[in-house]
Write a protein that holds these residues in place. Structure first.
Motif: not given
Length: 336
Positions: A155-172
């Motif tokens: 919904m038009f969110s802006h200026h987002i920084w997603i950095d140096h994370n670990t992602f695993a095992n989400g349902d979607d």
């Protein structure tokens, strides 16, 4: 049966101005947002998160949910493991504007739920409303076991920084970006044990919100066996995908619905389809350069032209041959 292609030296040359970093330096030098999250646009000059606000530390679920929902700028430090409840929201919890959410040490973890960055979905809204969520940083967290997305930006969110994370095992999705969101950077993350990794644009019929938006940079991410959607893109242009390491994926990047992707300096190892423009829906556009393919079943599909990311921001890529060393050494939690 597919025929294996071996490309150990597909294209190596990059600009002579490139700076080569050793593995120990790879993640540490980046302390401010770069890529599209750094652009001065929409009344926001780069992405600063909770800078200028108080610093708080969350060690419990109640503390964490309270802090991320406050209206003022905050740096929210996460210590240890926090379980996010499912409740009535399918485990998705809203993050307000001007927040930095950052894990402490090497074991900060959110489990069981995900983070939603954006107003409630509404197809009737086709331009950014005045209360659009913006200026959010998420760093140094392990996120796992969500019942929906691990991170959803909408919904038009802006200026987002997603950095140096670990992602695993989400349902979607692991990190889905959609519904007109803009000026986002996804950098130095590790994705593993996950199927549908990242959507950029959720639906072929959502052009009214997405055309002219969804400008995202994906760089130095480690797609470590994450199966597909790394990312799968609709409408967004330009989208910059550079210096990522792909290992054992069914496909890397898909460009559809006239999306425009610059695919640059990536390393693909054992990927069935590294890059596609003929996927589903209308064809996309893809410019590919300086990528290396090893034991891949298909070449990268290219089509059309795409506006150069350098018209928006400066960047200095690694050579593609360095990516298998630099990216695993620097991507994920505990590397900042």
């Amino acid at each position: 049966m597919w025929t294996r292609l071996v490309r150990t030296t597909l294209v190596i040359a990059l600009s002579s101005s490139a700076v080569v970093l050793g593995p120990s330096q790879a993640g540490a030098l980046q302390a401010v947002a770069d890529g599209f999250a750094s652009v001065n646009a929409l009344g926001q000059n780069g992405t600063t998160g909770g800078a200028g606000g108080s610093t708080v530390t969350a060690t419990t679920t109640a503390q964490f949910l309270d802090y991320i929902a406050r209206p003022e700028p905050l740096v929210v430090q996460v210590r240890g493991t926090i379980t996010l409840p499912t409740g009535t929201s399918d485990g998705m919890h809203n993050v307000k504007s001007h927040k930095t959410i950052i894990g402490l040490g090497t074991d900060a973890t959110l489990v069981g739920g995900g983070l939603n960055i954006g107003l409630p979905a509404n197809d009737r809204i086709t331009s950014p409303p005045p209360d659009t969520v913006h200026n959010v940083i998420i760093r140094n967290l392990t996120m796992t076991g969500a019942t929906d997305d691990l991170i959803n930006v909408q919904m038009f969110s802006h200026h987002i920084w997603i950095d140096h994370n670990t992602f695993a095992n989400g349902d979607d999705g692991a990190v889905d970006i959609k519904r007109g969101s803009d000026f986002v950077t996804v950098s130095w993350n590790r994705f593993h044990d996950h199927d549908k990794t990242m959507l950029l644009g959720h639906d072929d019929d959502n052009g009214a919100q997405d055309i002219g938006r969804l400008r995202v940079t994906y760089h130095h991410n480690y797609f470590d066996g994450s199966d597909q959607r790394n990312p799968r893109v609709r409408f967004g242009s330009p989208v910059h995908v550079y210096n990522n390491y792909y290992r054992d994926n069914s496909y890397g990047v898909a460009s559809t619905m006239n999306a425009g992707i610059v695919l640059e300096g990536n390393y693909f190892f054992s990927v069935n389809n590294p890059g596609r423009v003929d996927f589903s829906g209308d064809l996309g556009r893809m410019v590919a350069r300086d990528n290396i393919l090893v034991e891949c079943n298909h070449e990268i599909e290219t089509r059309g032209s795409v506006v150069e990311p350098r018209t928006f921001y400066p960047y200095t890529p690694h050579r593609a041959a360095e990516v298998p060393t630099v990216v695993p050494a620097g991507a994920g939690t505990g590397k900042i």
